[in-house]
Design an enzyme around this catalytic site. Structure first.
Site, PDB file in Angstrom:
ATOM      1  N   ASP A 129       0.854  -1.184   0.000  1.00 43.67           N
ATOM      2  CA  ASP A 129       0.000   0.000   0.000  1.00 43.67           C
ATOM      3  C   ASP A 129       0.895   1.241   0.000  1.00 43.67           C
ATOM      4  O   ASP A 129       2.118   1.123  -0.052  1.00 43.67           O
ATOM      5  CB  ASP A 129      -0.924   0.002   1.237  1.00 43.67           C
ATOM      6  CG  ASP A 129      -0.161   0.229   2.542  1.00 43.67           C
ATOM      7  OD1 ASP A 129       1.082   0.285   2.520  1.00 43.67           O
ATOM      8  OD2 ASP A 129      -0.821   0.357   3.589  1.00 43.67           O
ATOM      9  N   ASP A 183       1.424   4.812   2.295  1.00 41.99           N
ATOM     10  CA  ASP A 183       1.020   5.421   3.574  1.00 41.99           C
ATOM     11  C   ASP A 183       1.402   6.901   3.605  1.00 41.99           C
ATOM     12  O   ASP A 183       2.539   7.251   3.262  1.00 41.99           O
ATOM     13  CB  ASP A 183       1.734   4.702   4.732  1.00 41.99           C
ATOM     14  CG  ASP A 183       1.532   3.195   4.700  1.00 41.99           C
ATOM     15  OD1 ASP A 183       0.456   2.736   5.098  1.00 41.99           O
ATOM     16  OD2 ASP A 183       2.456   2.472   4.256  1.00 41.99           O
ATOM     17  N   ASP A 221      -3.283   4.403   2.785  1.00 37.56           N
ATOM     18  CA  ASP A 221      -3.608   4.786   4.165  1.00 37.56           C
ATOM     19  C   ASP A 221      -3.297   6.259   4.366  1.00 37.56           C
ATOM     20  O   ASP A 221      -2.192   6.709   4.075  1.00 37.56           O
ATOM     21  CB  ASP A 221      -2.770   3.967   5.172  1.00 37.56           C
ATOM     22  CG  ASP A 221      -3.247   2.527   5.291  1.00 37.56           C
ATOM     23  OD1 ASP A 221      -4.415   2.262   4.929  1.00 37.56           O
ATOM     24  OD2 ASP A 221      -2.459   1.685   5.751  1.00 37.56           O
TER      25      ASP A 221
HETATM   26  N1  CTP Z   1       0.501   0.878  11.444  1.00 32.44           N
HETATM   27  C1  CTP Z   1      -0.135   1.302  12.571  1.00 32.44           C
HETATM   28  N2  CTP Z   1      -1.456   1.033  12.770  1.00 32.44           N
HETATM   29  C2  CTP Z   1      -2.158   0.353  11.847  1.00 32.44           C
HETATM   30  C3  CTP Z   1      -1.522  -0.084  10.683  1.00 32.44           C
HETATM   31  C4  CTP Z   1      -0.172   0.196  10.499  1.00 32.44           C
HETATM   32  O1  CTP Z   1       0.491   1.946  13.397  1.00 32.44           O
HETATM   33  N3  CTP Z   1      -3.431   0.086  12.057  1.00 32.44           N
HETATM   34  C5  CTP Z   1       1.917   1.189  11.254  1.00 32.44           C
HETATM   35  C6  CTP Z   1       2.750  -0.075  11.284  1.00 32.44           C
HETATM   36  O2  CTP Z   1       3.222  -0.317  12.570  1.00 32.44           O
HETATM   37  C7  CTP Z   1       3.859   0.246  10.336  1.00 32.44           C
HETATM   38  C8  CTP Z   1       3.329   1.340   9.439  1.00 32.44           C
HETATM   39  O3  CTP Z   1       2.101   1.746   9.994  1.00 32.44           O
HETATM   40  O4  CTP Z   1       4.943   0.748  11.062  1.00 32.44           O
HETATM   41  C9  CTP Z   1       3.163   0.889   8.030  1.00 32.44           C
HETATM   42  O5  CTP Z   1       2.341  -0.256   7.963  1.00 32.44           O
HETATM   43  P1  CTP Z   1       2.095  -1.068   6.641  1.00 32.44           P
HETATM   44  O6  CTP Z   1       1.621  -0.163   5.562  1.00 32.44           O
HETATM   45  O7  CTP Z   1       1.219  -2.206   6.994  1.00 32.44           O
HETATM   46  O8  CTP Z   1       3.526  -1.692   6.323  1.00 32.44           O
HETATM   47  P2  CTP Z   1       4.758  -1.146   5.483  1.00 32.44           P
HETATM   48  O9  CTP Z   1       5.942  -1.208   6.364  1.00 32.44           O
HETATM   49  O10 CTP Z   1       4.445   0.145   4.861  1.00 32.44           O
HETATM   50  O11 CTP Z   1       4.943  -2.286   4.412  1.00 32.44           O
HETATM   51  P3  CTP Z   1       4.182  -2.421   3.009  1.00 32.44           P
HETATM   52  O12 CTP Z   1       5.178  -2.011   2.002  1.00 32.44           O
HETATM   53  O13 CTP Z   1       3.826  -3.863   2.903  1.00 32.44           O
HETATM   54  O14 CTP Z   1       2.987  -1.539   3.042  1.00 32.44           O
HETATM   55 MN    MN Z   2       2.665   0.444   3.760  1.00 31.08          MN
HETATM   56 MN    MN Z   3      -0.389   0.810   5.562  1.00 33.46          MN
END
Ligand code: CTP
Ligand code: MN
Ligand code: MN
Length: 501
Positions: A328, A330, A425
């Site tokens: 995703d 963020d 997100d």
């Molecule tokens: N996070 C959070 N609360 C959530 C979801 C995520 O605090 N409900 C934080 C996670 O702890 C993480 C960050 O947001 O540190 C990013 O989460 P995520 O997008 O799931 O992972 P990524 O590290 O960005 O990996 P990816 O590339 O798969 O998205």
């Molecule tokens: Mn992410």
């Molecule tokens: Mn995320």
């Protein structure tokens, strides 16, 4: 020279004839070639050659084997392996451990040649200086973990076991595997020998067993069987649907729903998120590229600035850590004037919606109030910022690859699709909490977990994505930058690109 073992029995079914050649010419010699370091294809080639020359070369190690042949292995390595096969010192007759040179010379001679010293395996110098040992801090937040992983074979295996544990809601086991994987990710070189694992933190018995198996045989039987298991495969597919967690997937699996086809046919009631997840399954399971993340960044920045000229957008999550792809994108949104961030999210989302950029969105209100929440809940890993979990409709532009796979959607409309779905997100933080939000949302998930564990266990502090509370001084520690938070925690600053634990 050790005399050849006189064998009393010869197994009648497999052993006494070479499969590729005629009958075995040397019945007292039963050979086994060790795959370790030789490789599967060379082993297969050499085994076949031996059989053609009339040698008995076994596919599987057993009691009947008299000679173990290996290449580039030290004596103690092969003895360790032999021991794990139940062929240790307790065995009725000793097995000869020989170097490949004896085998190739015997092939050339067309008979087992005399065993000379040069054919025996070398003994490894066991002095400490010969082995590269690693010094590693025990908390991931004390280490620098770049994306340049020197031990990916082992860490992939451990991550798969972690994932399997998490899918089975065994979070404790999951964390143990994640911690072990993170230690290996942080090593500056590839581990080649189990002796190098000595002194490394966070390697539990189970993880060690898996690592040993991979170092010795190139693969782990537990990892392989997990990968093949119906349950693991089904839970991966089902949790690949946005909005479906381990619990739901497990319930469906027990009801006989093992794939998307059966889910669609089952008539299960799906919530709005799950329905959107199912509708855009293929897109959402295709990694988001950096170029796509940048294109989404432009759209989000436009939306935010249209709603409030001074508001700011920052990329966070995996892309901030420098990952080339993610599941995703963020973003953190804030306003330089405290309080002016309130109400931003619904406006930003309305703007995006009016421009046709959203396929799905769900806003969660900010529920964090320092005066009410207090530090007791700060260690929770769920923060309570106003946030939006969404699915963007990203128009195809110059940032996109030209080839678009044929999709259900495209064939239905019979026009080439000009967009793809991407998970995004959005999080809104007041400027006073921005540094904490940035630190908390940059990840990796394990790095975050370790930061909170460090704060609690080593510093008697509670860290969240909102604040840092010092339990000894009974007060909040303010910070305007990530650097200040690391300083409060007594940690050396670790930049985002080195938080890939
Ligand atoms: N996070 C959070 N609360 C959530 C979801 C995520 O605090 N409900 C934080 C996670 O702890 C993480 C960050 O947001 O540190 C990013 O989460 P995520 O997008 O799931 O992972 P990524 O590290 O960005 O990996 P990816 O590339 O798969 O998205
Ligand atoms: Mn992410
Ligand atoms: Mn995320």
């Amino acid at each position: 020279m050790v005399p050849l073992k006189r064998r009393k029995t010869v197994p009648s079914d497999t052993g006494s004839t070479g499969t590729d050649g005629g009958p075995t010419r040397f019945p007292q010699v039963v050979l086994f070639l060790l795959e370790r370091k030789m490789g599967a294809s060379r082993r297969a080639f050499l085994s076949k050659l031996g059989r053609q020359k009339g040698f008995q070369v076994e596919e599987v190690f057993s009691e009947t084997v008299t000679h173990v042949i290996s290449e580039n292995n030290y004596g103690d390595e092969v003895r360790t392996w032999l021991h794990s096969q139940g062929g240790g010192p307790g065995r009725a007759a000793p097995v000869l451990l020989l170097d490949i040179s004896w085998y190739t010379e015997s092939m050339r001679a067309g008979r087992p040649v005399e065993i000379l010293d040069a054919h025996k395996l070398q003994e490894q110098q066991t002095s400490e200086t010969e082995v590269v040992l690693f010094l590693v801090s025990s908390y991931a937040c004390q280490r620098r973990t770049t994306l340049d992983n020197q031990n990916s074979t082992v860490t992939d295996a451990l991550s798969l076991l972690a994932e399997n544990a998490e899918l089975s809601e065994e979070d404790g086991r999951g964390v143990a595997f994640r911690r072990a994987a993170a230690v290996l990710k942080a090593l500056p070189a590839t581990v080649t020998d189990t002796s190098q694992l000595r002194g490394l933190p966070c390697l539990g018995e189970h993880s060690l067993r898996v690592i040993r198996e991979i170092l010795e045989n190139g693969a782990s039987s537990e990892v392989d069987s997990t990968k093949q298991s119906e349950r693991f495969k089904a839970l991966k597919v089902l949790t690949g649907i946005f909005g479906v967690g381990a619990k739901t997937a497990d319930r469906w699996f027990r009801e006989g729903i093992h794939d998307l086809h059966r889910l669609r046919a089952s008539g299960q009631t799906l919530n709005r998120a799950q329905q959107a997840g199912l509708d855009h399954y293929d897109d959402l399971n295709q990694p988001v590229s950096r170029a796509e993340a940048d294109a989404i960044g432009d759209i989000v920045r436009n939306a935010v600035v249209s709603v409030s000229a001074e508001a700011r957008v920052a990329l966070t999550g995996g892309f901030r850590r420098g990952k080339p792809a993610g599941h995703d994108v963020d973003f953190l949104v804030t306003h330089p004037e405290e309080g002016r961030e309130v109400g931003l999210m619904p406006k930003v989302v309305s703007w995006l919606e009016s421009q046709g950029f959203l396929l799905y969105q769900k806003i969660t209100r900010n529920s964090y109030l320092e005066s009410k929440d207090g530090p007791g809940r700060a260690a929770s890993n769920m923060d309570r910022f106003e946030r939006c979990f969404s699915i963007f409709k990203l128009p195809e532009g110059e940032n996109r690859g030209a080839e678009e796979p044929e999709t259900e959607n495209a064939s239905r409309t019979e026009t080439a699709r000009r967009w793809r779905a991407v998970r995004v997100d959005l999080v809104v933080s007041p400027i006073s909490q921005f540094a904490f939000a940035q630190l908390g949302w940059t990840g990796s998930k394990l790095f975050e977990r370790e930061l909170r564990r460090w704060a609690g266990h080593e510093k008697a502090m509670s860290l969240s994505s909102h604040a840092l509370y010092d339990n000894k001084q009974s007060r909040y520690l303010r910070a305007a930058s990530e650097e200040e938070i690391f300083a409060h925690l007594g940690l050396e600053f670790v930049p985002p690109s080195e938080r890939n634990a």
